[in-house]
Design a protein around this motif. Structure first.
Motif, PDB file in Angstrom:
ATOM      1  N   LEU A  64       0.674  -1.101  -0.025  1.00 16.52           N
ATOM      2  CA  LEU A  64       0.005   0.133   0.099  1.00 16.52           C
ATOM      3  C   LEU A  64       0.888   1.407  -0.094  1.00 16.52           C
ATOM      4  O   LEU A  64       0.461   2.058  -0.876  1.00 16.52           O
ATOM      5  N   PRO A  65       1.831   1.267   0.849  1.00 16.58           N
ATOM      6  CA  PRO A  65       2.670   2.463   0.674  1.00 16.58           C
ATOM      7  C   PRO A  65       3.349   3.016  -0.772  1.00 16.58           C
ATOM      8  O   PRO A  65       3.326   4.319  -1.178  1.00 16.58           O
ATOM      9  N   LEU A  66       3.508   1.821  -1.341  1.00 15.87           N
ATOM     10  CA  LEU A  66       3.979   2.201  -2.845  1.00 15.87           C
ATOM     11  C   LEU A  66       2.978   2.713  -3.827  1.00 15.87           C
ATOM     12  O   LEU A  66       3.109   3.541  -4.561  1.00 15.87           O
ATOM     13  N   THR A  67       1.931   2.289  -3.441  1.00 14.88           N
ATOM     14  CA  THR A  67       0.780   2.615  -4.384  1.00 14.88           C
ATOM     15  C   THR A  67       0.262   3.950  -3.929  1.00 14.88           C
ATOM     16  O   THR A  67      -0.198   4.878  -4.844  1.00 14.88           O
ATOM     17  N   MET A  68       0.507   4.287  -2.779  1.00 18.22           N
ATOM     18  CA  MET A  68       0.002   5.505  -2.313  1.00 18.22           C
ATOM     19  C   MET A  68       1.038   6.668  -2.718  1.00 18.22           C
ATOM     20  O   MET A  68       1.030   7.761  -2.950  1.00 18.22           O
ATOM     21  N   LEU A  69       2.478   6.254  -2.865  1.00 16.81           N
ATOM     22  CA  LEU A  69       3.697   7.019  -3.562  1.00 16.81           C
ATOM     23  C   LEU A  69       2.969   7.160  -4.937  1.00 16.81           C
ATOM     24  O   LEU A  69       3.387   8.252  -5.645  1.00 16.81           O
ATOM     25  N   VAL A  70       2.509   6.340  -5.808  1.00 18.23           N
ATOM     26  CA  VAL A  70       2.203   6.497  -7.158  1.00 18.23           C
ATOM     27  C   VAL A  70       1.052   7.592  -7.087  1.00 18.23           C
ATOM     28  O   VAL A  70       1.191   8.533  -7.960  1.00 18.23           O
ATOM     29  N   ILE A  71       0.068   7.592  -6.282  1.00 17.02           N
ATOM     30  CA  ILE A  71      -0.994   8.627  -6.263  1.00 17.02           C
ATOM     31  C   ILE A  71      -0.254   9.927  -5.787  1.00 17.02           C
ATOM     32  O   ILE A  71      -0.703  10.807  -6.346  1.00 17.02           O
ATOM     33  N   ALA A  72       1.010   9.914  -4.985  1.00 14.93           N
ATOM     34  CA  ALA A  72       1.526  11.050  -4.755  1.00 14.93           C
ATOM     35  C   ALA A  72       1.891  11.995  -6.074  1.00 14.93           C
ATOM     36  O   ALA A  72       1.704  13.147  -6.027  1.00 14.93           O
ATOM     37  N   LEU A  73       2.550  11.218  -6.674  1.00 15.05           N
ATOM     38  CA  LEU A  73       3.313  11.777  -7.721  1.00 15.05           C
ATOM     39  C   LEU A  73       2.077  12.232  -8.750  1.00 15.05           C
ATOM     40  O   LEU A  73       2.238  13.128  -9.678  1.00 15.05           O
ATOM     41  N   GLY A  74       1.127  11.419  -8.926  1.00 16.43           N
ATOM     42  CA  GLY A  74       0.146  11.752  -9.934  1.00 16.43           C
ATOM     43  C   GLY A  74      -0.750  13.202  -9.451  1.00 16.43           C
ATOM     44  O   GLY A  74      -1.076  13.906 -10.210  1.00 16.43           O
ATOM     45  N   LEU A  75      -0.837  13.164  -8.123  1.00 18.99           N
ATOM     46  CA  LEU A  75      -1.430  14.454  -7.658  1.00 18.99           C
ATOM     47  C   LEU A  75      -0.686  15.485  -7.565  1.00 18.99           C
ATOM     48  O   LEU A  75      -1.141  16.828  -7.693  1.00 18.99           O
ATOM     49  N   LEU A  76       0.555  15.334  -7.359  1.00 18.68           N
ATOM     50  CA  LEU A  76       1.453  16.364  -7.663  1.00 18.68           C
ATOM     51  C   LEU A  76       1.567  16.931  -9.036  1.00 18.68           C
ATOM     52  O   LEU A  76       1.290  18.314  -9.196  1.00 18.68           O
ATOM     53  N   CYS A 127       9.594  -3.745   0.919  1.00 23.20           N
ATOM     54  CA  CYS A 127       8.560  -4.505   1.748  1.00 23.20           C
ATOM     55  C   CYS A 127       8.889  -4.637   3.045  1.00 23.20           C
ATOM     56  O   CYS A 127       8.417  -4.589   3.909  1.00 23.20           O
ATOM     57  N   ARG A 128      10.244  -4.869   3.427  1.00 21.35           N
ATOM     58  CA  ARG A 128      10.660  -5.054   4.482  1.00 21.35           C
ATOM     59  C   ARG A 128      10.637  -3.873   5.312  1.00 21.35           C
ATOM     60  O   ARG A 128      10.284  -3.570   6.734  1.00 21.35           O
ATOM     61  N   LEU A 129      10.981  -2.784   4.583  1.00 25.55           N
ATOM     62  CA  LEU A 129      10.877  -1.263   5.174  1.00 25.55           C
ATOM     63  C   LEU A 129       9.444  -0.725   5.516  1.00 25.55           C
ATOM     64  O   LEU A 129       9.125  -0.333   6.550  1.00 25.55           O
ATOM     65  N   PHE A 130       8.422  -1.261   4.538  1.00 22.22           N
ATOM     66  CA  PHE A 130       7.138  -1.067   4.877  1.00 22.22           C
ATOM     67  C   PHE A 130       6.455  -2.177   5.752  1.00 22.22           C
ATOM     68  O   PHE A 130       5.274  -2.301   6.021  1.00 22.22           O
ATOM     69  N   THR A 133       6.407  -9.146   7.436  1.00 22.67           N
ATOM     70  CA  THR A 133       6.940 -10.201   8.421  1.00 22.67           C
ATOM     71  C   THR A 133       7.391 -11.056   7.485  1.00 22.67           C
ATOM     72  O   THR A 133       7.230 -11.239   6.200  1.00 22.67           O
ATOM     73  N   GLU A 134       8.050 -12.247   8.148  1.00 23.68           N
ATOM     74  CA  GLU A 134       8.546 -13.404   7.215  1.00 23.68           C
ATOM     75  C   GLU A 134       7.481 -14.258   6.679  1.00 23.68           C
ATOM     76  O   GLU A 134       7.640 -14.561   5.690  1.00 23.68           O
ATOM     77  N   ASN A 135       6.246 -14.363   7.407  1.00 23.40           N
ATOM     78  CA  ASN A 135       5.042 -14.931   6.869  1.00 23.40           C
ATOM     79  C   ASN A 135       4.623 -14.122   5.549  1.00 23.40           C
ATOM     80  O   ASN A 135       3.706 -14.730   4.699  1.00 23.40           O
ATOM     81  N   ILE A 136       4.531 -12.886   5.579  1.00 27.86           N
ATOM     82  CA  ILE A 136       3.831 -12.093   4.700  1.00 27.86           C
ATOM     83  C   ILE A 136       4.704 -11.727   3.435  1.00 27.86           C
ATOM     84  O   ILE A 136       4.070 -11.566   2.431  1.00 27.86           O
ATOM     85  N   LEU A 137       6.104 -11.670   3.603  1.00 26.50           N
ATOM     86  CA  LEU A 137       6.800 -11.182   2.600  1.00 26.50           C
ATOM     87  C   LEU A 137       6.684 -11.941   1.203  1.00 26.50           C
ATOM     88  O   LEU A 137       6.715 -11.468   0.257  1.00 26.50           O
ATOM     89  N   PRO A 138       6.481 -13.208   1.127  1.00 26.02           N
ATOM     90  CA  PRO A 138       6.540 -14.008   0.094  1.00 26.02           C
ATOM     91  C   PRO A 138       5.248 -13.454  -1.005  1.00 26.02           C
ATOM     92  O   PRO A 138       5.531 -13.406  -1.978  1.00 26.02           O
ATOM     93  N   TYR A 139       4.165 -13.351  -0.057  1.00 24.52           N
ATOM     94  CA  TYR A 139       3.019 -12.665  -0.901  1.00 24.52           C
ATOM     95  C   TYR A 139       3.325 -11.370  -1.301  1.00 24.52           C
ATOM     96  O   TYR A 139       2.871 -11.109  -2.366  1.00 24.52           O
ATOM     97  N   ALA A 140       3.966 -10.522  -0.435  1.00 29.49           N
ATOM     98  CA  ALA A 140       3.966  -9.020  -0.838  1.00 29.49           C
ATOM     99  C   ALA A 140       4.918  -9.086  -2.282  1.00 29.49           C
ATOM    100  O   ALA A 140       4.892  -8.183  -3.100  1.00 29.49           O
TER     101      ALA A 140
END
Length: 473
Positions: A64-76, A127-130, A133-140
């Protein structure tokens, strides 16, 4: 002077049609477009939650933070260009307005490509910065690799959506968003339940919708109503790019702040959740769902505000202060009513809202309900704060707009998220929401009150005022 303003106003319905009628015309399509845009992530979360499980939902929260960064550039680019377009049209300077649009489109394409390359190279560290967890990382990682492909298209969509609305075609903007979302809704269950592609299938459904959306928007280049965009206008000019970005900087900073806030919140949830009975995975997943539900409601408010933006910008640029004040009043009242309804829903029916994303364990449900109720306790105040920021942005005051925008997401909520859990554990991160909402409301009200006379005291000199706005932006 007044005769000149009157003539200009008669050239554009923004200057003479009833405010209520204009608000319906611009805000309703804008609301639909914003809600549809918010649904992109929520649709993924609903189908992934039911088809993959809560670890898959956790993956979408990490991305989600990455997609919000995309929106940030679009809104800029998009919000900045929309304000630039409206202000110059208010002065009757159509060629300058057209050059701004051409530069904005080129800039959006470049920024989208740069971000996509950056993201694919650094996906796992991001992904780790955002908070993965070890369980979620492969899906992310599986979800993120596909989402990144759609980044350039998503930036273009976000930018052109606001520009098209400012040109007087909110319905066209709305239809592009609806087209992409409908495709996403159709393909998500097909790819997840039919083809069993899991989170990868959900991400693929999302980017296919984004690609179709951007193609539809780019067709509008030959259909602009108020300007004629020539090929030469797509060549970047530093002066134009600087002015466009300065007018859109508050929207950009707001979204960047959201990126930082989500990343910090995710990590706090993982750290303090691991110390509680809920574990690390439940808090990060449920907080993500809460934020996306809130994002959907705020999309309605943002739709009201951005729909009003060209009305505010045009009339302020033309020196019509009475219409500017009336537009602001209607915008604030409508947004506050919307958030009041949301407050009732969040506090009274949290289980019904959360059940949309699938049912999990008793611990999951317990924390999810707590998260929704506490974090969004003061959401009723958010409409006023957002409208104040959009108002300052629309009239060409990026400094004030930025102050209002960053107050909640940086000045208040990040420190609260870091400090309160020290004393309250994982629940402290939830209480950071109402603390930030309350303080941001007080700051917005104080700033608007203090600036009111300064903003409107030049009613007898509209042309000088409009020139001052553009020179200082």
């Amino acid at each position: 002077m007044n005769e000149t303003v009157t003539i200009k106003n008669k050239e554009n319905p923004l200057g003479y049609e009833p405010i209520g009628k204009l608000m319906v015309k611009f805000s309703i399509p804008s609301i639909i477009a914003m809600v549809v845009n918010a649904l992109y992530n929520i649709v993924d979360q609903i189908f992934i939650g039911r088809g993959v499980g809560f670890l898959g939902n956790g993956a979408t929260n990490v991305i989600l933070p990455l997609t919000m960064l995309v929106i940030a550039l679009g809104l800029l680019v998009g919000d900045g260009c929309a304000a630039y377009l409206s202000l110059h049209l208010g002065k009757g300077e159509k060629e300058k307005a057209a050059k701004g649009v051409g530069n904005a489109i080129t800039l959006a394409i470049i920024l989208g490509i740069v971000l996509a390359v950056f993201s694919i190279v650094l996906l796992e560290p991001l992904c780790r910065l955002f908070g993965a967890t070890e369980n979620i990382l492969p899906y992310a990682l599986d979800y993120g690799r596909i989402i990144i492909i759609g980044i350039p298209f998503s930036v273009i969509n976000c930018a052109l959506s606001g520009i098209i609305r400012a040109d007087g075609s909110p319905r066209y903007s709305m239809m592009g968003m609806i087209m992409g979302c409908v495709v996403n809704i159709i393909l998500n269950p097909l790819f997840i339940f039919g083809l069993h592609w899991g989170v990868t299938g959900s991400a693929l459904a999302t980017i296919i919708g984004q690609i179709l959306n951007s193609g539809y928007y780019l067709l509008y280049l030959k259909r602009f109503k108020s300007i004629n965009v020539k090929k030469a206008y797509f060549r970047l000019k530093s002066g134009i790019v600087t002015k466009v970005c300065s007018l859109g900087i508050s929207s950009f900073i707001t979204q960047i702040a959201v990126v930082a806030m989500i990343a910090i919140s995710n990590n706090v949830m993982v750290k303090y959740g691991a110390m509680s009975v809920y574990g690390a995975d439940i808090p990060i997943t449920t907080m993500g769902i809460t934020m996306k539900v809130n994002q959907l409601i705020m999309a309605i408010v943002l739709g009201i505000a951005t729909g009003a933006q060209p009305i505010l910008g045009y009339n302020y640029g033309a020196g019509n202060m009475a219409r500017t004040k009336k537009t602001l009043k209607i915008m604030v009242v409508a947004s506050t009513v919307c958030m009041a309804v949301a407050f009732i829903a969040f506090q009274g029916f949290p289980n019904a809202i959360l059940s949309i994303f699938g049912t999990k364990s008793e611990l999951y449900t317990e924390f999810a309900v707590k998260c929704l109720r506490i974090f969004l306790l003061f959401c009723i105040l958010n409409g006023f704060q957002m409208c104040t920021g959009i108002f300052f942005q629309a009239i060409g005051k990026p400094v004030q707009a930025t102050l209002v925008s960053v107050s909640r997401q940086i000045v208040f909520i990040i420190p609260a998220t870091l400090i309160l859990p020290i004393f309250l554990g994982v629940d402290g991160a939830l209480w950071a929401g109402p603390v930030a909402d309350g303080l941001a409301f007080i700051l917005s009200a104080t700033l608007l009150t203090s600036q009111w006379k300064k903003i409107f005291h030049q009613e007898s000199a509209p042309k000088a005022m409009a020139e001052s706005i553009l020179q200082n932006s």
